[in-house]
Design a protein around this motif. Sequence first.
Motif, PDB file in Angstrom:
ATOM      1  N   ALA A  11       0.835  -1.208   0.000  1.00 17.50           N
ATOM      2  CA  ALA A  11       0.000   0.000   0.000  1.00 17.50           C
ATOM      3  C   ALA A  11       0.871   1.259   0.000  1.00 17.50           C
ATOM      4  O   ALA A  11       0.508   2.268  -0.615  1.00 17.50           O
ATOM      5  N   ILE A  12       2.012   1.199   0.655  1.00 14.98           N
ATOM      6  CA  ILE A  12       2.936   2.345   0.664  1.00 14.98           C
ATOM      7  C   ILE A  12       3.463   2.577  -0.752  1.00 14.98           C
ATOM      8  O   ILE A  12       3.503   3.715  -1.241  1.00 14.98           O
ATOM      9  N   GLY A  13       3.853   1.498  -1.416  1.00 12.36           N
ATOM     10  CA  GLY A  13       4.338   1.613  -2.793  1.00 12.36           C
ATOM     11  C   GLY A  13       3.267   2.164  -3.722  1.00 12.36           C
ATOM     12  O   GLY A  13       3.554   3.012  -4.577  1.00 12.36           O
ATOM     13  N   ILE A  14       2.053   1.717  -3.544  1.00 12.12           N
ATOM     14  CA  ILE A  14       0.950   2.211  -4.368  1.00 12.12           C
ATOM     15  C   ILE A  14       0.730   3.699  -4.129  1.00 12.12           C
ATOM     16  O   ILE A  14       0.469   4.454  -5.065  1.00 12.12           O
ATOM     17  N   GLU A  15       0.877   4.140  -2.909  1.00  7.41           N
ATOM     18  CA  GLU A  15       0.702   5.567  -2.601  1.00  7.41           C
ATOM     19  C   GLU A  15       1.758   6.419  -3.307  1.00  7.41           C
ATOM     20  O   GLU A  15       1.449   7.496  -3.800  1.00  7.41           O
ATOM     21  N   TYR A  16       2.992   5.945  -3.385  1.00 13.81           N
ATOM     22  CA  TYR A  16       4.011   6.680  -4.151  1.00 13.81           C
ATOM     23  C   TYR A  16       3.559   6.832  -5.612  1.00 13.81           C
ATOM     24  O   TYR A  16       3.645   7.916  -6.187  1.00 13.81           O
ATOM     25  N   CYS A  17       3.093   5.741  -6.192  1.00 10.02           N
ATOM     26  CA  CYS A  17       2.636   5.779  -7.587  1.00 10.02           C
ATOM     27  C   CYS A  17       1.436   6.704  -7.740  1.00 10.02           C
ATOM     28  O   CYS A  17       1.360   7.490  -8.700  1.00 10.02           O
ATOM     29  N   ASP A  18       0.497   6.625  -6.798  1.00 15.98           N
ATOM     30  CA  ASP A  18      -0.683   7.491  -6.852  1.00 15.98           C
ATOM     31  C   ASP A  18      -0.297   8.970  -6.803  1.00 15.98           C
ATOM     32  O   ASP A  18      -0.892   9.800  -7.492  1.00 15.98           O
ATOM     33  N   GLN A  19       0.712   9.307  -6.001  1.00 13.81           N
ATOM     34  CA  GLN A  19       1.179  10.702  -5.936  1.00 13.81           C
ATOM     35  C   GLN A  19       1.667  11.166  -7.314  1.00 13.81           C
ATOM     36  O   GLN A  19       1.362  12.285  -7.745  1.00 13.81           O
ATOM     37  N   LEU A  20       2.409  10.303  -7.993  1.00 15.90           N
ATOM     38  CA  LEU A  20       2.918  10.664  -9.321  1.00 15.90           C
ATOM     39  C   LEU A  20       1.781  10.847 -10.326  1.00 15.90           C
ATOM     40  O   LEU A  20       1.784  11.790 -11.120  1.00 15.90           O
ATOM     41  N   PHE A  21       0.796   9.959 -10.279  1.00 19.27           N
ATOM     42  CA  PHE A  21      -0.339  10.083 -11.202  1.00 19.27           C
ATOM     43  C   PHE A  21      -1.167  11.331 -10.897  1.00 19.27           C
ATOM     44  O   PHE A  21      -1.672  11.979 -11.817  1.00 19.27           O
ATOM     45  N   ARG A  22      -1.303  11.680  -9.615  1.00 19.79           N
ATOM     46  CA  ARG A  22      -2.013  12.923  -9.269  1.00 19.79           C
ATOM     47  C   ARG A  22      -1.294  14.137  -9.851  1.00 19.79           C
ATOM     48  O   ARG A  22      -1.925  15.045 -10.398  1.00 19.79           O
ATOM     49  N   LEU A  23       0.020  14.141  -9.745  1.00 24.23           N
ATOM     50  CA  LEU A  23       0.789  15.246 -10.319  1.00 24.23           C
ATOM     51  C   LEU A  23       0.614  15.300 -11.834  1.00 24.23           C
ATOM     52  O   LEU A  23       0.432  16.385 -12.403  1.00 24.23           O
TER      53      LEU A  23
END
Length: 183
Positions: A11-23
């Motif tokens: 879930a931590i790894g997914i959150e990093y990816c989600d941050q990039l997609f939000r940007l």
Amino acid sequence: MDCADKRGQAAIGIEYCDQLFRLEREFLAKDLGVEERLKARQERSQPIVGAFFDWLSSFHTMKGKLQEAVRYAQNQQASLRCFLEDGRLALSNNLSERSIKAVVMGRKNYLFSTSMAGGQANALAHSIVETAIANGLNATRYLEYLFTHLPNVPFLQQPDLLDDYLPWSDAVQVQCQHPRLSQ
């Protein structure tokens, strides 16, 4: 995604990816040009990517799908960072995968092409449709436009005339643009 629980390491790894997609969605909404997007990625996305790979290097022993995902990301680090070096590149290959979905979904049906010429006709039709879509056209309108106009064009004698019927030509863009894009 396959090994994620709501509070685990995945879930931590997914959150990093989600941050990039939000940007990336933010950059798209701001309609940034190539150079502006590159600068924004270097300022805002690069620290997230660095933190992600630092986080990945903190793993020592593990098993299963999470281990496979961590190893894959570490082995592909250079490729995964390419979007930070070129503002034209997409963050993911989702667009490419979406564009070949029709071919993948129909591949069993293509086994029933009774000849090599039938298979080539399928490939040609898909190429025309996907190129139209990639250029913001309504594929059905574009095909109708081609079927209506090309029979009357002496393109065998004057091949340059075909340029006027390519998906990026001005006339085709006006006649066949997807309704959502023309507003």
